[in-house]
Write an enzyme that holds these catalytic residues in place. Structure first.
Site, short mmCIF file in Angstrom:
data_model
loop_
_atom_site.label_atom_id
_atom_site.label_comp_id
_atom_site.label_asym_id
_atom_site.label_seq_id
_atom_site.Cartn_x
_atom_site.Cartn_y
_atom_site.Cartn_z
N GLU A 1 0.87 -1.18 0.00
CA GLU A 1 0.00 0.00 0.00
C GLU A 1 0.91 1.23 0.00
O GLU A 1 1.72 1.40 0.90
CB GLU A 1 -0.93 0.02 1.22
CG GLU A 1 -2.10 -0.94 1.09
CD GLU A 1 -3.10 -0.82 2.22
OE1 GLU A 1 -2.88 0.00 3.14
OE2 GLU A 1 -4.10 -1.56 2.21
N ASP B 1 -5.49 9.89 9.32
CA ASP B 1 -4.16 9.44 9.73
C ASP B 1 -3.74 10.09 11.04
O ASP B 1 -4.03 11.25 11.31
CB ASP B 1 -3.14 9.77 8.64
CG ASP B 1 -3.39 8.97 7.38
OD1 ASP B 1 -3.51 7.74 7.49
OD2 ASP B 1 -3.48 9.57 6.30
#
Length: 262
Positions: free
Chosen positions: A47, A58
């Site tokens: 990824e 995040d």
């Protein structure tokens, strides 16, 4: 058969390791080398994060990685160039781009899908694109043979899981924690129960990420999931390393994680 589907088929029930790094972190010239280092350690799928100025899903570690990449002006076009360079020496390891919808919108879904396919991308995961709004993007990706990977959270209702099941390709990413990446502690038994329930609705492999920071946790998650996704811990390793040692340190850590889930 797509590279992602072929990867899971070749594993034949063994568990996949899916490491995440941010493209352009710590600097653009190192990303392709780090990708090869992940493969050297045993990565089954990579990824690759697309840097974004407002990475709301995040935690601090990956936010800082995006900031470092953006200081080098790394954008979506540069990320695709990195994948193309990686493909010159690796034609087998699937690469999934992970990021936010805005850069894809700016390029245009069809243009993006065409460029991504040409570069050697295999799948796309946009963390801020719910299934109700994903039809246009999914259609463009599907037309170019790219898999659309969706997130499923602990709070995702069965009705939305059913919608995801119609659109998802490749695998589904189960977010094991509420909140942002790199935060909290996992309840392994709860994750296992949730995955068992999801299997009743989802025909695809299920990868689990968020909160997996060591080999012991990876091993426990692998007992229930088809794939283990590790991001913040690897990005933290890059942050702590020098450019000269980053690849070696990543390879070592990925190898430890891979050994744990075998």
């Amino acid at each position: 058969m797509s590279r992602i589907a072929n990867c899971f088929a070749e594993l034949a029930g063994k568990k996949a390791l899916i490491p995440f790094i941010t493209a352009g972190d710590p600097h653009p010239g190192l990303t392709v080398s780090l990708m090869h280092g992940l493969v050297d350690g045993g990565a089954d799928i990579i990824e690759l994060g697309v840097p974004f100025s407002d990475p709301m899903a995040d935690g601090p570690v990956i936010q800082r990685a995006s900031e470092r990449a953006l200081k080098h002006k790394v954008g979506l076009r540069h990320v695709l160039e990195m994948v193309a360079e990686f493909r010159r020496d690796n034609a087998t390891t699937p690469v999934v781009l992970m990021g936010y919808l805005n850069p894809l919108c700016a390029m245009g879904y069809t243009e993006f899908a065409s460029r991504a396919k040409a570069a050697g991308v295999d799948g796309v995961l946009t963390v801020d694109c719910p299934p109700e709004e994903a039809a246009e993007l999914e259609s463009a990706l599907d037309a170019h043979g790219l898999d659309t990977v969706f997130l499923v959270a602990p709070t995702t209702p069965p009705s939305r899981v059913a919608e995801i099941a119609k659109l998802a390709r490749g695998y589904v990413y189960y977010v094991s924690l509420k909140g942002v990446t790199g935060a909290g502690h996992l309840d392994i038994e709860d994750v296992a129960r949730k995955i068992a329930a999801l299997r009743q609705q989802l025909p695809l492999p299920i990868g689990v990420g968020f909160g997996i920071r060591d080999a012991a946790t990876a091993k426990a998650i692998a007992a229930a999931a088809d794939a283990v996704v590790v991001g913040s811990r690897l990005v933290q390793e890059i942050e702590a390393a020098t450019p000269e040692t980053a690849r070696e340190q990543l390879t070592r850590l990925v190898a430890e994680l891979k050994a744990a889930i075998r």
